[in-house]
Design an enzyme around this catalytic site. Sequence first.
Site, PDB file in Angstrom:
ATOM      1  N   GLU A   1       0.816  -1.218   0.000  1.00 45.73           N
ATOM      2  CA  GLU A   1       0.000   0.000   0.000  1.00 45.73           C
ATOM      3  C   GLU A   1       0.854   1.273   0.000  1.00 45.73           C
ATOM      4  OE1 GLU A   1      -4.097  -0.347   2.036  1.00 45.73           O
ATOM      5  OE2 GLU A   1      -2.712  -1.432   3.326  1.00 45.73           O
TER       6      GLU A   1
ATOM      7  N   SER B   1      -5.987  -2.610   0.889  1.00 49.16           N
ATOM      8  CA  SER B   1      -6.298  -2.160  -0.468  1.00 49.16           C
ATOM      9  C   SER B   1      -6.738  -3.306  -1.369  1.00 49.16           C
ATOM     10  CB  SER B   1      -5.105  -1.417  -1.098  1.00 49.16           C
ATOM     11  OG  SER B   1      -4.888  -0.196  -0.437  1.00 49.16           O
TER      12      SER B   1
ATOM     13  N   TYR C   1      -9.335   2.926  -6.147  1.00 48.89           N
ATOM     14  CA  TYR C   1      -8.497   4.058  -6.533  1.00 48.89           C
ATOM     15  C   TYR C   1      -8.699   4.505  -7.976  1.00 48.89           C
ATOM     16  CZ  TYR C   1      -6.703   2.352  -2.191  1.00 48.89           C
ATOM     17  OH  TYR C   1      -6.620   1.904  -0.905  1.00 48.89           O
TER      18      TYR C   1
ATOM     19  N   ARG D   1     -11.608   3.231  10.754  1.00 49.82           N
ATOM     20  CA  ARG D   1     -12.755   2.945   9.888  1.00 49.82           C
ATOM     21  C   ARG D   1     -13.143   1.494  10.101  1.00 49.82           C
ATOM     22  NH1 ARG D   1     -11.015   2.779   4.534  1.00 49.82           N
ATOM     23  NH2 ARG D   1     -11.699   0.623   4.469  1.00 49.82           N
TER      24      ARG D   1
ATOM     25  N   ASP E   1     -15.425  -1.557   9.004  1.00 47.63           N
ATOM     26  CA  ASP E   1     -16.099  -1.976   7.770  1.00 47.63           C
ATOM     27  C   ASP E   1     -17.000  -3.185   8.006  1.00 47.63           C
ATOM     28  OD1 ASP E   1     -14.442  -0.024   6.753  1.00 47.63           O
ATOM     29  OD2 ASP E   1     -13.198  -1.391   5.566  1.00 47.63           O
TER      30      ASP E   1
ATOM     31  N   GLU F   1     -13.649  -5.753   8.739  1.00 47.21           N
ATOM     32  CA  GLU F   1     -12.317  -5.416   9.244  1.00 47.21           C
ATOM     33  C   GLU F   1     -12.319  -4.033   9.869  1.00 47.21           C
ATOM     34  OE1 GLU F   1      -9.198  -4.417   6.624  1.00 47.21           O
ATOM     35  OE2 GLU F   1     -10.501  -3.655   5.054  1.00 47.21           O
TER      36      GLU F   1
ATOM     37  N   ASN G   1      -9.784  -0.643  10.189  1.00 51.59           N
ATOM     38  CA  ASN G   1      -8.577   0.016   9.664  1.00 51.59           C
ATOM     39  C   ASN G   1      -8.163   1.117  10.622  1.00 51.59           C
ATOM     40  OD1 ASN G   1      -8.508  -1.138   6.729  1.00 51.59           O
ATOM     41  ND2 ASN G   1     -10.634  -0.584   7.118  1.00 51.59           N
TER      42      ASN G   1
ATOM     43  N   GLY H   1      -7.471   5.237   4.662  1.00 47.72           N
ATOM     44  CA  GLY H   1      -7.108   6.199   3.618  1.00 47.72           C
ATOM     45  C   GLY H   1      -7.500   7.602   4.060  1.00 47.72           C
TER      46      GLY H   1
HETATM   47  N1  LIG Z   1     -16.165 -12.665   3.542  1.00 50.40           N
HETATM   48  C1  LIG Z   1     -16.422 -11.823   2.526  1.00 50.40           C
HETATM   49  N2  LIG Z   1     -17.596 -11.920   1.826  1.00 50.40           N
HETATM   50  C2  LIG Z   1     -17.865 -11.082   0.792  1.00 50.40           C
HETATM   51  N3  LIG Z   1     -17.003 -10.143   0.341  1.00 50.40           N
HETATM   52  C3  LIG Z   1     -15.833 -10.008   0.994  1.00 50.40           C
HETATM   53  C4  LIG Z   1     -15.480 -10.830   2.119  1.00 50.40           C
HETATM   54  N4  LIG Z   1     -14.258 -10.460   2.554  1.00 50.40           N
HETATM   55  C5  LIG Z   1     -13.861  -9.451   1.757  1.00 50.40           C
HETATM   56  N5  LIG Z   1     -14.790  -9.170   0.817  1.00 50.40           N
HETATM   57  C6  LIG Z   1     -14.695  -8.145  -0.264  1.00 50.40           C
HETATM   58  O1  LIG Z   1     -13.320  -7.902  -0.537  1.00 50.40           O
HETATM   59  C7  LIG Z   1     -12.972  -6.542  -0.234  1.00 50.40           C
HETATM   60  C8  LIG Z   1     -11.564  -6.482   0.344  1.00 50.40           C
HETATM   61  O2  LIG Z   1     -11.468  -7.329   1.487  1.00 50.40           O
HETATM   62  P1  LIG Z   1     -10.940  -6.797   2.874  1.00 50.40           P
HETATM   63  O3  LIG Z   1     -11.029  -7.916   3.831  1.00 50.40           O
HETATM   64  O4  LIG Z   1     -11.658  -5.555   3.224  1.00 50.40           O
HETATM   65  O5  LIG Z   1      -9.428  -6.500   2.581  1.00 50.40           O
HETATM   66  P2  LIG Z   1      -8.552  -5.155   2.584  1.00 50.40           P
HETATM   67  O6  LIG Z   1      -7.948  -5.068   3.955  1.00 50.40           O
HETATM   68  O7  LIG Z   1      -7.542  -5.383   1.532  1.00 50.40           O
HETATM   69  O8  LIG Z   1      -9.487  -4.006   2.313  1.00 50.40           O
HETATM   70  C9  LIG Z   1     -14.055  -6.079   0.724  1.00 50.40           C
HETATM   71  O9  LIG Z   1     -14.192  -4.674   0.677  1.00 50.40           O
HETATM   72  C10 LIG Z   1     -15.279  -6.810   0.171  1.00 50.40           C
HETATM   73  O10 LIG Z   1     -15.781  -6.177  -0.996  1.00 50.40           O
HETATM   74 MG   LIG Z   2     -11.173  -3.526   3.335  1.00 49.63          MG
END
Ligand SMILES: Nc1ncnc2c1ncn2[C@@H]1O[C@H](COP(=O)(O)OP(=O)(O)O)[C@@H](O)[C@H]1O
Ligand SMILES: [Mg+2]
Length: 313
Positions: free
Chosen positions: A17, A155, A225, A263, A265, A277, A279, A283
């Site tokens: 990142e 990201s 992005y 943040r 999520d 998750e 953060n 960002g």
């Molecule tokens: N268990 C899940 N079910 C559905 N979509 C998911 C799941 N985990 C992640 N995603 C999708 O993938 C994206 C990125 O995953 P995430 O865990 O947020 O990783 P990062 O830390 O890279 O943002 C999420 O914003 C969501 O759109």
């Molecule tokens: Mg994420």
Amino acid sequence: MSARTRVAVIGGGQNCEHEVSLASAASVAAALDPGTYDVVPLTIDRDGTWRDRGLRPIGLSGAAQVLRGCDVVFPVVHGPRGEDGALAALCELAGLPYVGSGIRPGALAMDKWATKLVAQAVGIATAPGVLVSAATAGHLRWTHPVVVKPVAAGSSRGVSLVRSVETLRPALDAALALDDRVLVEDVVEGREIDIAVLRCADGAVVASPALEIVADGIFDYDDKYGGEADLRVPAALDDVDAKALEDAALAAYDALGCAGVARVDFFLTSAGPVLNEVNTVPGMTEHSQVPRMFAAAGLGYADLLDELVRSAR
Ligand SMILES: Nc1ncnc2c1ncn2[C@@H]1O[C@H](COP(=O)(O)OP(=O)(O)O)[C@@H](O)[C@H]1O
Ligand SMILES: [Mg+2]
């Protein structure tokens, strides 16, 4: 007239990142009110080289010297060796006030597996998932669609939605390229909704209006992005969902022990919020989610940054 506050803004970092962080840090540095703050930018290259304002390499000891001359540190490094508590640790050891979460919340939130455990312990739902490594990934049996992701990245790097058995192994390899621990999660069906939580300078902890991400499939790097993402703030929510999301965001922030802004999520499912998750260094360009969320509540970008710096001091 009192002297301006010297703020070291650290950007870059040694992970996937890096560029995202450079953009956040440049934006923060440019927006801190010059009447109040004297900004001292520092950059960490991908290979760990620290650079000063003129991009001259100064080494860790040179950076420590620069930091010692500042009143407060504003780390804007996403991901491992930054957001994971590493920069908080540096500031702690140097005895410097810094913006954002401390070592433990940074480390816990950076680890998506640990975050799940903490969330579950306080009654926040998360996606069922298993942890695999290079040694155990081969034993995984295909049963249903899953999301495969590195335990600690960001990201959307290394995150794949796996809908068929043939794509499972490449997804595991892509995630294992970024971390030695990988999560294999059930796919959560729901709206993607984020809430920012801020500890203000007066100690009050406030939640921002919710933001909805309308994406087709996973919210990937290009969506994030490429400028094409459909972000809606405030998200259209009924009172019950709005309260459930806000309560869960505040509870997650509190359980992890966060400071500054985080943040949080979620997926909003028919059974309520499912935490994805947290953060702790989200960002922070003016157009990033967190500044947009607070702007929707009437707290502009420069005021948000000011609140963060004052709460660090
Ligand atoms: N268990 C899940 N079910 C559905 N979509 C998911 C799941 N985990 C992640 N995603 C999708 O993938 C994206 C990125 O995953 P995430 O865990 O947020 O990783 P990062 O830390 O890279 O943002 C999420 O914003 C969501 O759109
Ligand atoms: Mg994420």
